[in-house]
Design a protein around this motif. Structure first.
Motif, PDB file in Angstrom:
ATOM      1  N   GLY A   1     -52.845 -18.809 -48.683  1.00 20.84           N
ATOM      2  CA  GLY A   1     -52.256 -17.265 -48.234  1.00 20.84           C
ATOM      3  C   GLY A   1     -51.738 -16.615 -47.159  1.00 20.84           C
ATOM      4  N   ALA A   2     -51.059 -17.532 -46.459  1.00 15.61           N
ATOM      5  CA  ALA A   2     -50.205 -17.868 -45.329  1.00 15.61           C
ATOM      6  C   ALA A   2     -48.980 -18.176 -45.817  1.00 15.61           C
ATOM      7  CB  ALA A   2     -50.479 -18.873 -44.255  1.00 15.61           C
ATOM      8  N   HIS A   3     -48.107 -17.245 -44.869  1.00 18.64           N
ATOM      9  CA  HIS A   3     -46.609 -17.661 -45.683  1.00 18.64           C
ATOM     10  C   HIS A   3     -46.364 -18.569 -45.027  1.00 18.64           C
ATOM     11  CE1 HIS A   3     -46.299 -12.980 -45.058  1.00 18.64           C
ATOM     12  NE2 HIS A   3     -47.278 -12.627 -44.499  1.00 18.64           N
ATOM     13  N   SER A   4     -44.991 -18.595 -45.506  1.00 22.31           N
ATOM     14  CA  SER A   4     -44.077 -19.990 -46.280  1.00 22.31           C
ATOM     15  C   SER A   4     -43.106 -19.565 -45.062  1.00 22.31           C
ATOM     16  CB  SER A   4     -43.538 -20.319 -47.419  1.00 22.31           C
ATOM     17  OG  SER A   4     -42.625 -20.786 -47.519  1.00 22.31           O
ATOM     18  N   PHE A   5     -42.688 -20.668 -44.008  1.00 24.98           N
ATOM     19  CA  PHE A   5     -41.294 -20.858 -43.377  1.00 24.98           C
ATOM     20  C   PHE A   5     -40.760 -21.788 -42.934  1.00 24.98           C
ATOM     21  CE2 PHE A   5     -45.603 -18.218 -41.372  1.00 24.98           C
ATOM     22  CZ  PHE A   5     -43.917 -17.038 -40.960  1.00 24.98           C
ATOM     23  N   GLY A   6     -41.588 -22.752 -44.000  1.00 17.54           N
ATOM     24  CA  GLY A   6     -40.920 -24.223 -45.170  1.00 17.54           C
ATOM     25  C   GLY A   6     -41.119 -25.192 -45.790  1.00 17.54           C
ATOM     26  N   ILE A   7     -40.698 -26.467 -45.999  1.00 14.95           N
ATOM     27  CA  ILE A   7     -41.613 -27.046 -47.439  1.00 14.95           C
ATOM     28  C   ILE A   7     -41.905 -28.870 -46.337  1.00 14.95           C
ATOM     29  CG2 ILE A   7     -39.832 -26.406 -49.292  1.00 14.95           C
ATOM     30  CD1 ILE A   7     -38.616 -29.281 -48.687  1.00 14.95           C
ATOM     31  N   TYR A   8     -42.775 -29.048 -46.563  1.00 16.68           N
ATOM     32  CA  TYR A   8     -42.935 -30.084 -45.618  1.00 16.68           C
ATOM     33  C   TYR A   8     -43.123 -31.633 -46.951  1.00 16.68           C
ATOM     34  CZ  TYR A   8     -46.432 -26.978 -43.580  1.00 16.68           C
ATOM     35  OH  TYR A   8     -46.604 -25.841 -42.879  1.00 16.68           O
ATOM     36  N   CYS A   9     -41.891 -33.015 -45.969  1.00 17.44           N
ATOM     37  CA  CYS A   9     -42.442 -33.966 -46.900  1.00 17.44           C
ATOM     38  C   CYS A   9     -43.453 -35.126 -46.498  1.00 17.44           C
ATOM     39  CB  CYS A   9     -40.484 -33.845 -46.973  1.00 17.44           C
ATOM     40  SG  CYS A   9     -39.667 -35.786 -48.311  1.00 17.44           S
ATOM     41  N   ILE A  10     -43.827 -35.796 -47.184  1.00 12.16           N
ATOM     42  CA  ILE A  10     -45.133 -36.593 -47.020  1.00 12.16           C
ATOM     43  C   ILE A  10     -43.718 -38.217 -47.376  1.00 12.16           C
ATOM     44  CG2 ILE A  10     -47.468 -37.110 -47.679  1.00 12.16           C
ATOM     45  CD1 ILE A  10     -46.314 -34.473 -47.782  1.00 12.16           C
ATOM     46  N   ASN A  11     -43.711 -38.758 -46.025  1.00  9.66           N
ATOM     47  CA  ASN A  11     -43.709 -39.871 -45.049  1.00  9.66           C
ATOM     48  C   ASN A  11     -44.764 -40.913 -45.919  1.00  9.66           C
ATOM     49  OD1 ASN A  11     -43.900 -41.866 -42.486  1.00  9.66           O
ATOM     50  ND2 ASN A  11     -41.917 -41.074 -43.754  1.00  9.66           N
ATOM     51  N   SER A  12     -45.964 -40.680 -45.673  1.00 10.58           N
ATOM     52  CA  SER A  12     -47.407 -41.568 -45.889  1.00 10.58           C
ATOM     53  C   SER A  12     -48.644 -40.906 -45.829  1.00 10.58           C
ATOM     54  CB  SER A  12     -47.083 -42.594 -44.778  1.00 10.58           C
ATOM     55  OG  SER A  12     -47.821 -41.835 -43.359  1.00 10.58           O
TER      56      SER A  12
END
Length: 236
Positions: A51-62
């Motif tokens: 339900g929150a707004h998107s301000f970018g993407i997330y990349c999983i390092n570990s």
């Protein structure tokens, strides 16, 4: 919010070579490297909320992360398991809509956040990155269609066997070569299967009795892979 981490350059990130950024051009990796923010999320911590707004993407390092969606009755439904090298939040970013899922760390996870404007700008001018993005979206659509089909047509026992194989494929096993390298509650396993927790517990006990698996708390050892594949009724 996660705890800020000392930055590891994208060029030296081991997870990069298994991610969408493996095909990105050098100058674009440099731009992403300069703008991203990396944080540590503890087990159980929310990374972003449905339900929150998107301000970018997330990349999983570990680390390991689950994406969950709340049904009309308020029950949690796990819609995706995420591992190092994967990205999250891209569907909301590309569609301009709010997040349709909540991301929760299954164990301690290091996650890099890439701002929306920068990512979209890089995506527009980098053919390799654009192709990888299309490939990921196509793969996710195929998996969603397959899951819908299996929920409608496969009995719960087959879906449980398939879920155990899916977890094995996603997170691998520990050094003994048998124990799944993630700890999931019975409720979370039932969630992935698409059944009641009681049914998942009963069927896990049946699998144990049949010698397919061993159970020790949240640890699950896969003893008979060939028999599990047969139980899942997977087609070549």
């Amino acid at each position: 919010m996660g705890t800020p981490l000392k930055q590891i350059t994208c060029q030296h990130c081991q997870a990069r070579f298994g991610s969408i950024f493996c095909k990105a051009e050098g100058e674009n990796i440099t731009a992403i490297d300069e703008a991203r923010v990396c944080s540590l999320y503890k087990k159980g911590q929310v990374i972003f909320q449905e339900g929150a707004h998107s301000f970018g993407i997330y990349c999983i390092n570990s680390g390991k992360i689950k994406l969950t969606h709340s049904g009309d009755d308020g029950r949690e439904q796990i819609i995706r398991l995420v591992k190092e090298g994967d990205i999250m939040g891209y569907k909301a970013l590309l569609s301009g809509e709010r997040y349709t899922a909540t991301a929760v760390a299954l164990d301690d996870a290091q996650v890099c956040f890439i701002p929306k404007d920068l990512f979209l700008n890089v995506l527009q001018k980098d053919p390799g990155l654009s192709f990888e993005m299309m490939r990921i979206l196509s793969s996710e659509l195929r998996k969603a269609e397959l899951k819908i089909t299996h929920l409608a047509q496969k009995p719960v026992r087959e879906r449980l066997a398939e879920t155990l194989l899916f977890i094995h494929e996603t997170y691998g096993v520990e050094s003994d070569g048998q124990t799944l390298n993630v700890r999931l509650s019975r409720e979370e396993i039932a969630n992935l299967v698409g059944t009641a927790t009681e049914s998942a517990i009963r069927l896990l006990s049946e699998f144990k009795k049949d010698g397919l698996i061993e159970l020790e708390g949240k640890k699950i050892r896969l003893l008979q892979m060939n028999h599990l594949i047969k139980a899942a009724n997977l087609q070549d």
